[in-house]
Design an enzyme around this catalytic site. Structure first.
Site, PDB file in Angstrom:
ATOM      1  N   TYR A 113      -4.738   1.372  15.539  1.00  0.00           N
ATOM      2  CA  TYR A 113      -3.486   1.209  16.285  1.00  0.00           C
ATOM      3  C   TYR A 113      -3.696   0.907  17.765  1.00  0.00           C
ATOM      4  O   TYR A 113      -2.830   0.335  18.397  1.00  0.00           O
ATOM      5  CB  TYR A 113      -2.650   2.496  16.191  1.00  0.00           C
ATOM      6  CG  TYR A 113      -2.015   2.712  14.838  1.00  0.00           C
ATOM      7  CD1 TYR A 113      -2.728   3.285  13.781  1.00  0.00           C
ATOM      8  CD2 TYR A 113      -0.705   2.328  14.596  1.00  0.00           C
ATOM      9  CE1 TYR A 113      -2.152   3.475  12.541  1.00  0.00           C
ATOM     10  CE2 TYR A 113      -0.116   2.512  13.351  1.00  0.00           C
ATOM     11  CZ  TYR A 113      -0.843   3.084  12.333  1.00  0.00           C
ATOM     12  OH  TYR A 113      -0.266   3.262  11.094  1.00  0.00           O
ATOM     13  N   GLU A 130      -3.749  -0.282   7.932  1.00  0.00           N
ATOM     14  CA  GLU A 130      -2.623   0.159   8.770  1.00  0.00           C
ATOM     15  C   GLU A 130      -2.769  -0.407  10.166  1.00  0.00           C
ATOM     16  O   GLU A 130      -3.871  -0.402  10.731  1.00  0.00           O
ATOM     17  CB  GLU A 130      -2.576   1.689   8.913  1.00  0.00           C
ATOM     18  CG  GLU A 130      -1.937   2.402   7.770  1.00  0.00           C
ATOM     19  CD  GLU A 130      -1.766   3.901   8.025  1.00  0.00           C
ATOM     20  OE1 GLU A 130      -1.497   4.301   9.188  1.00  0.00           O
ATOM     21  OE2 GLU A 130      -1.907   4.653   7.058  1.00  0.00           O
ATOM     22  N   HIS A 166      -2.954  10.867   0.453  1.00  0.00           N
ATOM     23  CA  HIS A 166      -2.457  10.613   1.808  1.00  0.00           C
ATOM     24  C   HIS A 166      -1.850  11.923   2.348  1.00  0.00           C
ATOM     25  O   HIS A 166      -0.660  12.030   2.583  1.00  0.00           O
ATOM     26  CB  HIS A 166      -1.431   9.477   1.796  1.00  0.00           C
ATOM     27  CG  HIS A 166      -1.174   8.865   3.137  1.00  0.00           C
ATOM     28  ND1 HIS A 166      -1.275   7.513   3.391  1.00  0.00           N
ATOM     29  CD2 HIS A 166      -0.803   9.415   4.325  1.00  0.00           C
ATOM     30  CE1 HIS A 166      -0.965   7.258   4.649  1.00  0.00           C
ATOM     31  NE2 HIS A 166      -0.681   8.411   5.242  1.00  0.00           N
ATOM     32  N   ARG A 181       0.852  -1.184   0.000  1.00  0.00           N
ATOM     33  CA  ARG A 181       0.000   0.000   0.000  1.00  0.00           C
ATOM     34  C   ARG A 181       0.895   1.243   0.000  1.00  0.00           C
ATOM     35  O   ARG A 181       1.614   1.499   0.965  1.00  0.00           O
ATOM     36  CB  ARG A 181      -0.913  -0.013   1.231  1.00  0.00           C
ATOM     37  CG  ARG A 181      -1.725   1.248   1.330  1.00  0.00           C
ATOM     38  CD  ARG A 181      -2.772   1.217   2.464  1.00  0.00           C
ATOM     39  NE  ARG A 181      -3.433   2.503   2.482  1.00  0.00           N
ATOM     40  CZ  ARG A 181      -3.394   3.365   3.506  1.00  0.00           C
ATOM     41  NH1 ARG A 181      -2.796   3.058   4.661  1.00  0.00           N
ATOM     42  NH2 ARG A 181      -3.986   4.538   3.422  1.00  0.00           N
ATOM     43  N   GLU A 217      -7.351   8.143   6.111  1.00  0.00           N
ATOM     44  CA  GLU A 217      -7.714   8.721   7.410  1.00  0.00           C
ATOM     45  C   GLU A 217      -8.378  10.088   7.329  1.00  0.00           C
ATOM     46  O   GLU A 217      -7.822  11.097   7.776  1.00  0.00           O
ATOM     47  CB  GLU A 217      -6.485   8.801   8.325  1.00  0.00           C
ATOM     48  CG  GLU A 217      -5.852   7.466   8.601  1.00  0.00           C
ATOM     49  CD  GLU A 217      -4.994   7.430   9.857  1.00  0.00           C
ATOM     50  OE1 GLU A 217      -4.733   8.504  10.432  1.00  0.00           O
ATOM     51  OE2 GLU A 217      -4.609   6.331  10.275  1.00  0.00           O
ATOM     52  N   ASN A 225      -7.781   1.615   9.401  1.00  0.00           N
ATOM     53  CA  ASN A 225      -6.495   1.880  10.054  1.00  0.00           C
ATOM     54  C   ASN A 225      -6.724   1.859  11.561  1.00  0.00           C
ATOM     55  O   ASN A 225      -7.553   2.632  12.065  1.00  0.00           O
ATOM     56  CB  ASN A 225      -5.956   3.269   9.679  1.00  0.00           C
ATOM     57  CG  ASN A 225      -5.478   3.359   8.243  1.00  0.00           C
ATOM     58  OD1 ASN A 225      -5.615   2.415   7.475  1.00  0.00           O
ATOM     59  ND2 ASN A 225      -4.909   4.494   7.880  1.00  0.00           N
TER      60      ASN A 225
HETATM   61  C1  NOJ Z   1      -1.514   7.225  10.296  1.00  0.00           C
HETATM   62  C2  NOJ Z   1      -1.109   7.684   8.929  1.00  0.00           C
HETATM   63  O1  NOJ Z   1      -1.898   7.160   7.906  1.00  0.00           O
HETATM   64  C3  NOJ Z   1       0.363   7.496   8.644  1.00  0.00           C
HETATM   65  O2  NOJ Z   1       0.712   8.441   7.689  1.00  0.00           O
HETATM   66  C4  NOJ Z   1       1.134   7.616   9.940  1.00  0.00           C
HETATM   67  O3  NOJ Z   1       2.511   7.654   9.725  1.00  0.00           O
HETATM   68  C5  NOJ Z   1       0.770   6.425  10.810  1.00  0.00           C
HETATM   69  N1  NOJ Z   1      -0.657   6.359  10.990  1.00  0.00           N
HETATM   70  C6  NOJ Z   1       1.461   6.409  12.161  1.00  0.00           C
HETATM   71  O4  NOJ Z   1       1.145   7.524  12.889  1.00  0.00           O
END
Ligand code: NOJ
Length: 490
Positions: free
Chosen positions: A327, A395, A140, A95, A185, A325
């Site tokens: 985390y 992500e 992006h 990606r 995002e 995405n």
């Molecule tokens: C979100 C973003 O899509 C990416 O550009 C960023 O580096 C990562 N997550 C980590 O923060």
């Protein structure tokens, strides 16, 4: 849902066994990057400056270590090395994003920069030679400054600017690209770039306009999807979606108030984008709360613009899969209605409290705590709210400091994948693929080079930008090859 949360909390306390069932053969393992964060070559071969180039050049104090992305990982020149690194990890997809400023230096349609086209054609060819699917993000975060000068996403013309740019990409690359993401995002873009800012990835405009940005972005996404559907799908046979970001939001306790609060938070962060696209129109609670608070502020209209009936129909169904995405997670509890403020804030519009307990493992990024088990309730939430669409995790990754703690990155990836596998098996949620952020350490926006998310370490001290595999890359490569998280799967 409640049962799942309680069962998972117990599982975490008792320790989680790694899932030992194989991933399906067609499950996609990949890595992700973004043009601005890796390419460098900021003014080469006809590229124009993006908003990020300009803002950082004007004031590098907005970046933690004072660096800029003029060279970044130098992937504009070293892309073959990047592809070789992915090949070494047996990756199924890559990606990456296309820099709008390389393709249309003016920002809008018309003059296409052939050298920019060539760069991505070469990258795609190199990927194909190595059996890696290109998975392309159209936007992006690096907007041509020419368009930012006209208000960027706050200008209603953005819908046309974006769809013209997308059309150029479909036309030039669509025969070879089967997976497209319109926006990366949106919540980070609109909140960080044009709102009060929960996450600060874009440089802040005055704290107004977040919902105008949301509105234009959703319309731009829908228009690009419809263009693909009508003009390209039949011959190119690809899929188009949007990468939505959210944390998993879990009720702090099982009380009705806290469950409602967690639901509200999730609908404000994810549903504000996902509901119009997957179901039609903004979530009811989002519309009602913003309208009520706007009224209390003395406004004659809601700060959240309304879609017309035709727009709702035009936007509904503009997806081919669900791109996520994710985390980390937050716990959520209810609070008293926040007072009216000037300027207003997204936080007060939501009207709940979110927090991460002290005993959740920390990383180098404030908002990322290591809680892989929280993926399961989030995937279930998406499946139950949006009719169980095929989900690609576009992500997920772990930020370390100065390259240390790679063992925790390995742990993070292994455990996320384990919970994902379990969610597929036991809850019937359709997960099609997983993408680690990121292939190599890169320019982490306002954190510069201080946060390291890479499976490969990059030496930013010399212009060679030498790449070195971390142990987590060896592990991930083995998983992709064997489809198995443990020594031997069942
Ligand atoms: C979100 C973003 O899509 C990416 O550009 C960023 O580096 C990562 N997550 C980590 O923060």
């Amino acid at each position: 849902m409640q049962f799942i949360v309680i069962a998972l909390i117990l599982q975490v306390c008792l320790g989680q066994d790694i899932n030992d069932n194989s991933f399906p053969d067609d499950f996609m393992f990949g890595t992700a990057t973004a043009a601005f964060q890796i390419e460098g070559a900021w003014n080469e071969d006809g590229k124009s400056p993006s908003n990020w180039d300009v803002d950082i050049h004007n004031n590098n104090s907005i970046v933690a270590d004072g660096n800029n992305a003029d060279i970044a990982c130098d992937s504009y020149h070293k892309y073959k090395e990047d592809v070789a690194m992915m090949k070494a990890m047996n990756m199924n997809h890559y990606r990456f994003s296309i820099a709008w400023t390389r393709i249309l230096p003016n920002g809008y349609g018309g003059e296409v920069n052939q050298k920019g086209i060539n760069y991505y054609k070469n990258l795609i060819k190199e990927l194909q030679l190595n059996d890696i699917q290109p998975f392309v993000t159209i936007f992006h975060w690096d907007l041509p400054q020419t368009l930012q000068d006209y208000g960027g996403l706050l200008n209603d013309s953005f819908v046309d600017w974006f769809s013209e740019y997308s059309t150029v990409l479909f036309r030039h690359f669509g025969d070879d690209v089967k997976w497209w993401i319109t926006f990366n995002e949106p919540q980070s873009v609109c909140s960080g770039g044009y709102g009060a800012g929960i996450v600060p990835p874009l440089i802040k405009s005055p704290a107004i306009g977040e919902y105008q940005c949301v509105h234009n972005l959703i319309k731009a996404h829908a228009k690009a999807w419809r263009i693909y559907d009508q003009q390209f799908r039949k011959t190119q046979k690809g899929k188009v979606s949007i990468s939505l970001n959210t944390h998993s939001h879990l009720p702090a306790t099982d009380s009705k108030e806290n469950r409602t609060a967690a639901e509200t938070q999730q609908l404000f962060q994810l549903g504000i984008y996902a509901n119009p696209i997957y179901l039609g129109d903004y979530p009811e609670i989002v519309k009602t709360r913003i309208a009520a608070r706007s009224k209390a502020e003395g406004r004659s209209q809601s700060r959240l613009p309304a879609f017309t009936r035709d727009e709702i129909d035009f936007i509904r169904g503009t997806y081919d899969f669900f791109a996520l995405n994710v985390y980390s997670a937050y716990l959520v509890n209810s609070i008293a209605e926040p007072p009216v403020t000037d300027p207003p804030s997204n936080w007060a519009d939501i009207g709940v409290n979110t927090y991460q307990p002290d005993d959740w493992e920390k990383t180098s990024a404030e908002h990322i705590k290591v809680v892989p088990w929280t993926i399961r309730p989030l995937l279930n939430w998406i499946a139950s709210h949006y009719n169980n669409p095929g989900i690609v995790i576009t992500e997920n990754g772990y930020p370390s400091w100065n390259g240390d703690k790679d063992d925790r990155r390995l742990y993070y990836i292994k455990n996320y994948l384990s919970y994902i596998r379990t969610t597929m098996e036991e809850d019937g949620v359709k997960v099609l693929g997983y993408t680690v952020w990121t292939l190599l350490d890169n320019f982490e926006w306002t954190s510069g080079f201080t946060q390291k998310f890479g499976l490969y370490e990059v030496d930013f001290k010399t212009l060679k930008r030498t790449r070195t595999p971390r142990p987590s890359s060896i592990f991930y490569g083995k998983v992709s090859k064997t489809r198995c998280l443990v020594e031997k799967c069942k």
